[in-house]
Design an enzyme around this catalytic site. Structure first.
Site, PDB file in Angstrom:
ATOM      1  N   ASN A  18      -5.543  12.508   0.435  1.00  0.00           N
ATOM      2  CA  ASN A  18      -4.814  11.573   1.160  1.00  0.00           C
ATOM      3  C   ASN A  18      -5.555  10.605   2.367  1.00  0.00           C
ATOM      4  OD1 ASN A  18      -2.091  10.713   1.836  1.00  0.00           O
ATOM      5  ND2 ASN A  18      -2.299  11.986   3.765  1.00  0.00           N
ATOM      6  N   ASP A  59      -2.067  10.661  -2.068  1.00  0.00           N
ATOM      7  CA  ASP A  59      -2.492   9.677  -3.046  1.00  0.00           C
ATOM      8  C   ASP A  59      -2.838  10.202  -4.419  1.00  0.00           C
ATOM      9  OD1 ASP A  59      -2.914   8.734  -0.292  1.00  0.00           O
ATOM     10  OD2 ASP A  59      -2.764   6.725  -1.626  1.00  0.00           O
ATOM     11  N   ARG A 106      -7.044  -0.465  -7.181  1.00  0.00           N
ATOM     12  CA  ARG A 106      -7.532   0.588  -6.219  1.00  0.00           C
ATOM     13  C   ARG A 106      -7.783   1.934  -6.863  1.00  0.00           C
ATOM     14  NH1 ARG A 106      -4.291   1.140  -0.702  1.00  0.00           N
ATOM     15  NH2 ARG A 106      -6.154   2.034  -0.137  1.00  0.00           N
ATOM     16  N   ARG A 121       0.946  -1.288  -0.164  1.00  0.00           N
ATOM     17  CA  ARG A 121      -0.061  -0.037   0.098  1.00  0.00           C
ATOM     18  C   ARG A 121       0.916   1.336   0.006  1.00  0.00           C
ATOM     19  NH1 ARG A 121       2.319   2.164   3.917  1.00  0.00           N
ATOM     20  NH2 ARG A 121       1.026   3.696   3.641  1.00  0.00           N
ATOM     21  N   GLY A 122       0.439   2.280  -0.111  1.00  0.00           N
ATOM     22  CA  GLY A 122       1.156   3.817  -0.360  1.00  0.00           C
ATOM     23  C   GLY A 122       1.199   4.054  -1.718  1.00  0.00           C
ATOM     24  N   ALA A 123       0.780   5.120  -2.063  1.00  0.00           N
ATOM     25  CA  ALA A 123       0.855   5.608  -3.602  1.00  0.00           C
ATOM     26  C   ALA A 123       2.141   5.089  -4.315  1.00  0.00           C
ATOM     27  CB  ALA A 123       0.203   7.070  -3.764  1.00  0.00           C
TER      28      ALA A 123
END
Ligand code: MRU
Length: 346
Positions: free
Chosen positions: A247, A237, A89, A46-48
């Protein structure tokens, strides 16, 4: 190791399983692109920026998975994979950015030997991964100058090495300031409901030996109003062309409380997180995640919500650009008016 990596010996994609941290450090191996899509959806990764790099490697993985013997067939398989990946996502634009870059590379590549093309595609994914580290280091260099010796910094979600390939964005800035010898203290908010702050950011800070305290998300206003925080840092994000920042859920309330107390709030991201096709933050799609992420919270081993409760679980919110002091990118620190400063660097 890197959060997202390619194992050249086995031809597998490697992901640190972030669902298991901080208790268990486990690296998962992938050789099937549908499994990677599931890994993105279930937050193994996860995390952009990390999601973007994972998508790039997954297109390479798809190339090796495909049985196509001629160029056109391989491109059909890769395009199908790209379109499935795109749906994994919806909010972090780095996913679409990386997919677009991979597809453009494939389109421009004149290699007709499919095996050589497969290797060239992996080469492009590797470049995206390596550039991510260089970009984050540039962000860290610019951003760390905003931090003073003695600062207490409030940080939201996880924006560190785990959210990228290495270093990360907002947490990379904090790490660099610490490595430069500045004495800093971090207030790590938990980041409900998935606790990226207390599980992942605290784990990273402990390894960097940066002093921190975990606070509940609800305590942020108290610390800000008592002037016990000098600066607020978070990632993004997706950023609209006017500087509105989407975000992790809770960022908006944090930025509001910082603004009301005259405390600077900085959003930190690579320029690949800026979506110049979107003019305002409220036009950015917001992911709504399963309600069990909210309902399954336990205290003392017991579920706390009444049986049969329902929940809403938006994963991100929109912080209007007026609440931001500056935006930190690998191309420099941007100041208001953000529509202009963003246009000047893109
Ligand atoms: O749902 P997540 O954990 O993928 O959300 C992550 C965030 O919101 C981060 O703050 C953002 O991606 C910036 S990470 C460098």
């Amino acid at each position: 190791m890197r959060t997202v990596d390619w194992d050249y010996k086995t031809g597998k994609l490697l992901l640190i399983d972030q669902r298991k941290l901080p208790g268990i450090y486990q690296v998962n191996e992938y050789q099937n692109y549908q499994d990677v899509i599931e890994a993105i959806q279930t937050m193994v990764v996860r995390g952009a920026p990390a999601i973007g790099v994972t998508a790039a490697y997954t297109i390479a993985l798809c190339g090796f998975e495909s049985k196509a013997g001629v160029y056109d067939e391989l491109v059909v398989d890769l395009t199908r994979c790209a379109s499935d990946l795109q749906k994994a996502r919806p909010t972090a634009v780095n996913l679409g950015w990386a997919i677009h870059r991979m597809l453009s590379y494939i389109k421009k590549n004149e290699e007709t030997d499919t095996d050589k093309l497969r290797i060239a595609i992996l080469g492009e994914a590797q470049r995206i991964a390596d550039e991510d580290v260089v970009t984050n280091l540039a962000i860290a260099n610019y951003g760390s100058k905003l931090i003073n010796d003695g600062d207490t910094i409030l940080h939201h979600c996880n924006t560190g090495a785990l959210a990228a390939v290495d270093w990360g964005t907002a947490l990379g800035v904090i790490r660099k300031a610490h490595e430069d010898g500045k004495r800093i203290h971090v207030l790590v908010d938990e980041t409900r409901p998935r606790l990226q702050g207390s599980r992942l950011t605290a784990w990273e800070l402990a390894q960097y030996k940066i002093p921190y305290d975990i606070i509940t998300d609800n305590a942020a206003g108290y610390f800000l109003s008592r002037k016990m925080v000098h600066k607020v840092f978070f990632g993004a994000d997706r950023v609209a062309s006017n500087g509105d920042v989407v975000n992790k859920i809770g960022t908006y309330m944090l930025a509001l409380a910082a603004f009301d107390n005259g405390i600077p709030a900085y959003a930190v991201m690579p320029t690949s997180t800026i979506d110049s096709s979107i003019s305002r933050g409220d036009l950015i799609p917001i992911e709504e995640r399963p309600s069990n992420e909210v309902l399954n919270i336990q205290v003392g081993g017991e579920k706390v919500v009444p049986e049969g409760s329902s929940a809403r679980n938006p994963a991100f919110d929109i912080t209007p650009n007026r609440l931001l002091t500056a935006i930190v990118t690998e191309k420099g620190v941007l100041h208001p008016p953000f529509a202009e400063s963003i246009r000047s660097i893109l």
